[in-house]
Structure formats: C-alpha cells, structure tokens
Design a protein around this motif. Sequence first.
Motif, PDB file in Angstrom:
ATOM      1  N   THR A   1     -22.280  20.846 -20.508  1.00 19.16           N
ATOM      2  CA  THR A   1     -22.603  19.783 -21.463  1.00 19.16           C
ATOM      3  C   THR A   1     -21.685  19.838 -22.677  1.00 19.16           C
ATOM      4  OG1 THR A   1     -24.320  21.149 -22.519  1.00 19.16           O
ATOM      5  CG2 THR A   1     -25.015  19.719 -20.704  1.00 19.16           C
ATOM      6  N   LEU A   2     -21.337  21.042 -23.118  1.00 20.46           N
ATOM      7  CA  LEU A   2     -20.418  21.177 -24.250  1.00 20.46           C
ATOM      8  C   LEU A   2     -19.024  20.696 -23.883  1.00 20.46           C
ATOM      9  CD1 LEU A   2     -21.580  24.704 -25.467  1.00 20.46           C
ATOM     10  CD2 LEU A   2     -21.840  22.568 -26.750  1.00 20.46           C
TER      11      LEU A   2
ATOM     12  N   GLY B   1     -29.380  19.254 -24.091  1.00 22.20           N
ATOM     13  CA  GLY B   1     -30.743  19.498 -24.555  1.00 22.20           C
ATOM     14  C   GLY B   1     -31.781  19.580 -23.450  1.00 22.20           C
ATOM     15  N   ARG B   2     -31.366  19.420 -22.205  1.00 25.71           N
ATOM     16  CA  ARG B   2     -32.301  19.479 -21.075  1.00 25.71           C
ATOM     17  C   ARG B   2     -32.207  20.837 -20.389  1.00 25.71           C
ATOM     18  NH1 ARG B   2     -32.720  14.169 -19.102  1.00 25.71           N
ATOM     19  NH2 ARG B   2     -34.206  14.932 -17.526  1.00 25.71           N
ATOM     20  N   GLU B   3     -33.269  21.204 -19.698  1.00 26.36           N
ATOM     21  CA  GLU B   3     -33.287  22.484 -19.001  1.00 26.36           C
ATOM     22  C   GLU B   3     -32.345  22.456 -17.808  1.00 26.36           C
ATOM     23  OE1 GLU B   3     -36.757  24.472 -16.589  1.00 26.36           O
ATOM     24  OE2 GLU B   3     -37.167  24.710 -18.734  1.00 26.36           O
ATOM     25  N   ALA B   4     -31.661  23.551 -17.566  1.00 23.79           N
ATOM     26  CA  ALA B   4     -30.692  23.628 -16.468  1.00 23.79           C
ATOM     27  C   ALA B   4     -31.334  23.277 -15.131  1.00 23.79           C
ATOM     28  CB  ALA B   4     -30.103  25.038 -16.401  1.00 23.79           C
ATOM     29  N   GLY B   5     -30.621  22.456 -14.358  1.00 26.02           N
ATOM     30  CA  GLY B   5     -31.069  22.111 -13.022  1.00 26.02           C
ATOM     31  C   GLY B   5     -32.042  20.960 -12.945  1.00 26.02           C
ATOM     32  N   THR B   6     -32.425  20.373 -14.078  1.00 27.83           N
ATOM     33  CA  THR B   6     -33.435  19.318 -14.075  1.00 27.83           C
ATOM     34  C   THR B   6     -32.853  17.917 -14.203  1.00 27.83           C
ATOM     35  OG1 THR B   6     -33.781  19.406 -16.480  1.00 27.83           O
ATOM     36  CG2 THR B   6     -35.089  20.913 -15.117  1.00 27.83           C
ATOM     37  N   VAL B   7     -31.537  17.814 -14.349  1.00 32.59           N
ATOM     38  CA  VAL B   7     -30.877  16.501 -14.463  1.00 32.59           C
ATOM     39  C   VAL B   7     -30.124  16.246 -13.167  1.00 32.59           C
ATOM     40  CG1 VAL B   7     -29.245  15.105 -15.783  1.00 32.59           C
ATOM     41  CG2 VAL B   7     -30.676  16.801 -16.963  1.00 32.59           C
TER      42      VAL B   7
ATOM     43  N   ARG C   1     -29.954  33.284 -15.471  1.00 27.42           N
ATOM     44  CA  ARG C   1     -29.156  33.348 -16.689  1.00 27.42           C
ATOM     45  C   ARG C   1     -27.808  32.654 -16.496  1.00 27.42           C
ATOM     46  NH1 ARG C   1     -29.788  36.282 -21.070  1.00 27.42           N
ATOM     47  NH2 ARG C   1     -31.527  37.383 -20.100  1.00 27.42           N
ATOM     48  N   ASP C   2     -27.189  32.839 -15.333  1.00 32.81           N
ATOM     49  CA  ASP C   2     -25.878  32.240 -15.095  1.00 32.81           C
ATOM     50  C   ASP C   2     -25.971  30.723 -14.990  1.00 32.81           C
ATOM     51  OD1 ASP C   2     -23.139  32.985 -14.859  1.00 32.81           O
ATOM     52  OD2 ASP C   2     -23.198  32.325 -12.777  1.00 32.81           O
ATOM     53  N   LEU C   3     -27.031  30.221 -14.351  1.00 36.85           N
ATOM     54  CA  LEU C   3     -27.203  28.773 -14.242  1.00 36.85           C
ATOM     55  C   LEU C   3     -27.412  28.153 -15.615  1.00 36.85           C
ATOM     56  CD1 LEU C   3     -27.503  26.306 -12.354  1.00 36.85           C
ATOM     57  CD2 LEU C   3     -29.969  26.768 -12.323  1.00 36.85           C
ATOM     58  N   ALA C   4     -28.242  28.786 -16.437  1.00 41.78           N
ATOM     59  CA  ALA C   4     -28.485  28.269 -17.784  1.00 41.78           C
ATOM     60  C   ALA C   4     -27.203  28.263 -18.604  1.00 41.78           C
ATOM     61  CB  ALA C   4     -29.559  29.114 -18.472  1.00 41.78           C
TER      62      ALA C   4
ATOM     63  N   LEU D   1     -27.037  30.064 -30.161  1.00 38.14           N
ATOM     64  CA  LEU D   1     -25.583  29.953 -30.031  1.00 38.14           C
ATOM     65  C   LEU D   1     -25.194  28.557 -29.546  1.00 38.14           C
ATOM     66  CD1 LEU D   1     -22.775  31.242 -30.070  1.00 38.14           C
ATOM     67  CD2 LEU D   1     -23.223  32.112 -27.750  1.00 38.14           C
ATOM     68  N   VAL D   2     -25.907  28.050 -28.563  1.00 40.26           N
ATOM     69  CA  VAL D   2     -25.640  26.700 -28.055  1.00 40.26           C
ATOM     70  C   VAL D   2     -25.832  25.666 -29.157  1.00 40.26           C
ATOM     71  CG1 VAL D   2     -26.433  24.909 -26.467  1.00 40.26           C
ATOM     72  CG2 VAL D   2     -26.191  27.257 -25.664  1.00 40.26           C
ATOM     73  N   MET D   3     -26.879  25.835 -29.945  1.00 44.03           N
ATOM     74  CA  MET D   3     -27.142  24.893 -31.040  1.00 44.03           C
ATOM     75  C   MET D   3     -25.959  24.831 -32.010  1.00 44.03           C
ATOM     76  SD  MET D   3     -30.188  25.025 -33.869  1.00 44.03           S
ATOM     77  CE  MET D   3     -29.425  26.470 -34.666  1.00 44.03           C
ATOM     78  N   HIS D   4     -25.427  25.987 -32.390  1.00 44.76           N
ATOM     79  CA  HIS D   4     -24.284  26.000 -33.310  1.00 44.76           C
ATOM     80  C   HIS D   4     -23.022  25.447 -32.641  1.00 44.76           C
ATOM     81  CE1 HIS D   4     -26.255  27.910 -36.660  1.00 44.76           C
ATOM     82  NE2 HIS D   4     -26.688  28.910 -35.901  1.00 44.76           N
ATOM     83  N   LEU D   5     -22.848  25.735 -31.359  1.00 43.60           N
ATOM     84  CA  LEU D   5     -21.683  25.207 -30.647  1.00 43.60           C
ATOM     85  C   LEU D   5     -21.724  23.686 -30.570  1.00 43.60           C
ATOM     86  CD1 LEU D   5     -21.438  27.860 -27.803  1.00 43.60           C
ATOM     87  CD2 LEU D   5     -19.691  27.414 -29.537  1.00 43.60           C
TER      88      LEU D   5
END
Length: 402
Positions: A286-287, A247-253, A276-279, A346-350
């Motif tokens: 995380t999945l 649930g966090r933005e890519a690269g911020t953790v 796009r690739d980093l996200a 898509l991420v939400m459903h996954l």
Amino acid sequence: MTSLHSTSRTRPSTGRRARRFFWEEAAQDCQSKQAEGRRPEFSEYVVRNLRAAREGVGREAGTVASMRTIHRMSLPDGGWDRLPGPYIAEHHVLTLFGLHQHGASEPVHRPGVGLGNACLRLRRSEALTQSALERRLFAAADAQDMHELAQHLQRLVPLLRSAGIGLDYTRLFYELAQWDGPDRNRTLRSWGLQYTDPGALVPRTDETDTDARGEEPGSGCALYWTTFDPGSSSAGAELAALRSGTGREAGTVAAMWTFYRTRMESAWRDRGALTRDLAAEHAALTLFARHQQTHARRMHVPGTSPGTAAGLLAKKAATGSERKNATTALERRFGALLTSTDSDELVMHLRSLVPLLHQAAVGLDYDLLHEALRAWDDPRRPDAAVYFRQTWDRDFHATATS
C-alpha cells in the motif's frame, strides 16, 4: 504487526441442529450405495429435496414450505420477530447446494474444499478466463451483507458445476453465518490465500527459518515492487487496487489478492492465517502504491533506506536561509518515525512520509522496508528495531549534511 489473529478455526455459535446438514446427508446417501457396490445415485428422498432447495432460489428464508423439512437449524420456541442469522444462512446454502448438485451424478459437497480452493481449480480448468472468474469472485468478496454474498455465489456455483468442481458446503454455511460479524476478515483472507496458493513450497532444509505460523520469510516469487513496470498499460489499475488496501487488514481486500507473494504452507493458507510476513507485505504494497503513482520511473530504489530518503528530502527542501528550518522539521518528523514502538505505529508514520517522497520524486528500498516492518516488533528478534533505528538515523544525518 503488533497483534496477529489466531489461526485456529473457530465456528460461531449458530444454534442447535438435530442431525447432519442436508448436503451432508445427500453425499452420504450416494457414497453409501457406492460402498455397497450399488450404482451411486441419489435416493428419491434426496432428489425430491434437491428440487425443494432450488425452489428457494431468490426467495426469502422461511417462506418456502417445501424447504422446511431440510432445514437443520432449530428455531426458537414461542415465535420470533426475525429469523435467526444461522437459519437464514442455511437457507442460502441449501439453495446454492441445490443449484450446484442439479444434474451432477457425483456429490458436490466436498469436505475441505473452500471457495478459494474451488475457484483456483476453476481457473486452472480454463473453463473461463481468469479476468472473468476474478470479477465474480472479487464481487462476492466485496459483498456488504449475507444476502448480497448469496446473490454473487449464485452466479459462481453454476460455473463450478459445469467444470465438475465441488465445494465444502458445511464450511460455506459457517462462513455465511459469520459474514455480518467480526470473523468476516478471516473468511476473506482464507479465500484469497486459497485462491493464490502456488502449491507445494520449496523443500525445507534444516537451516530454513520457518516461523511458528508455517511461514518461510523471504521465500517465494519476486515481490511486486521489484518487478513493477511503470510503462505497463495495467500499471494505473494495479496501483489503484493496492491503494484500496490502505488501513485495511492484510488479505481482506480482494483486489490485492493476486499481488501478494508471501509463501506459507497450504494448511495455513486454508485457515486464513494472518502471519507477520503477510501483514508486512500488505503494508509495504500500500505504501509503494501511494509512492509510485504518476511516476514514470520505479520508486523502488535498492539501497535507499528511509533514513537516506528522508535525508534527501531535507536537502531538496533546504534552500538558502531556509535550510536549517527545513532540515529541523524533517528531522523532527523522522525522529517520531524512529520512536515507533511497533509495526503499526511505524506504518502510520511512513504514511505521512511517503507522500513527501512521492512529491519530491525520492525513491525508497521497499525490500528493506518490508524486512523492517516484519521484524520491528518480532519477539524473536528483540534487537531488530534498535538496529534499524540506529542505521536509519545515521543514514539521515549523513545524507542531510553531505
């Protein structure tokens, strides 16, 4: 994902300053003497004010009389109820610069050297162990406010000084000034990408598919899930670190920084580009972490598409007279996934599907998932989502009814 941050560096409105920052003046003072062929040393004015800067360590901004002459951020006329954020940020940066420059014969203000760059150089110097360095850097990245961040940086700066590593203090000022605002994520991402910069990329060819953000899809080291060892003593801690990014933005953790394998040019890393690739990699990591936990075998299973995995779930859930109902329920859930309009949906459903896969010990091809997350709403690949929908739907029905 559906909305990527602009990668152009914008500086927050930080008020007026009459002239160069003190650390810029100090660097110019020393360099001008060297350019004239004289001994490169600081003038008495700089030495005196460096002492003043160190006097402010641990003190509240505006309470150290000797520091007032080295502030360059102006204060509002007619008094104020509280000091402006930029003034407080400058106070902290002045004290950090005073600590860093103390005892160093060369200027430590080095334009272009971000905190992540400096820590990468410190790691490569082997002045301390990687784990010890990362504890300090990650603690700074997790700071809840500017004051806590400054306290953590006070522990990092002496290490940089000991190793002879400089830092861009003007950049650090703007990062502190925006720390409590919406631009913190860009700062965090730039630190992480700088710190994990592998250096020169593989030389490009004319056929290299490089996107508008300086990114080379599919290049770089093997992705984490392909090399994950469930039997490793660090496996549990690694998966916990990756789950913290849900649930966090890519690269911020900060805990996730060392697990990214996305390659991009150093200039884009320095800017904290959200590509796009980093996200997509962040979401897949995380999945995978949620999917893998507690399993003794790797849950990355090449060739098992989300459609195949959902079909296997349907078969496992179906027993006797319940078969039709179970298949119908999973088909409805999977159908919602296929109708995702963008990568975020898509991420939400996954996220709702992966716990079911975990519980049933059904694996998934995370290379394929990563590719789908990257391409799903990519305007340069308008047919990608249609292709994945049709293929996964076919895989689901073929597996569930076999």
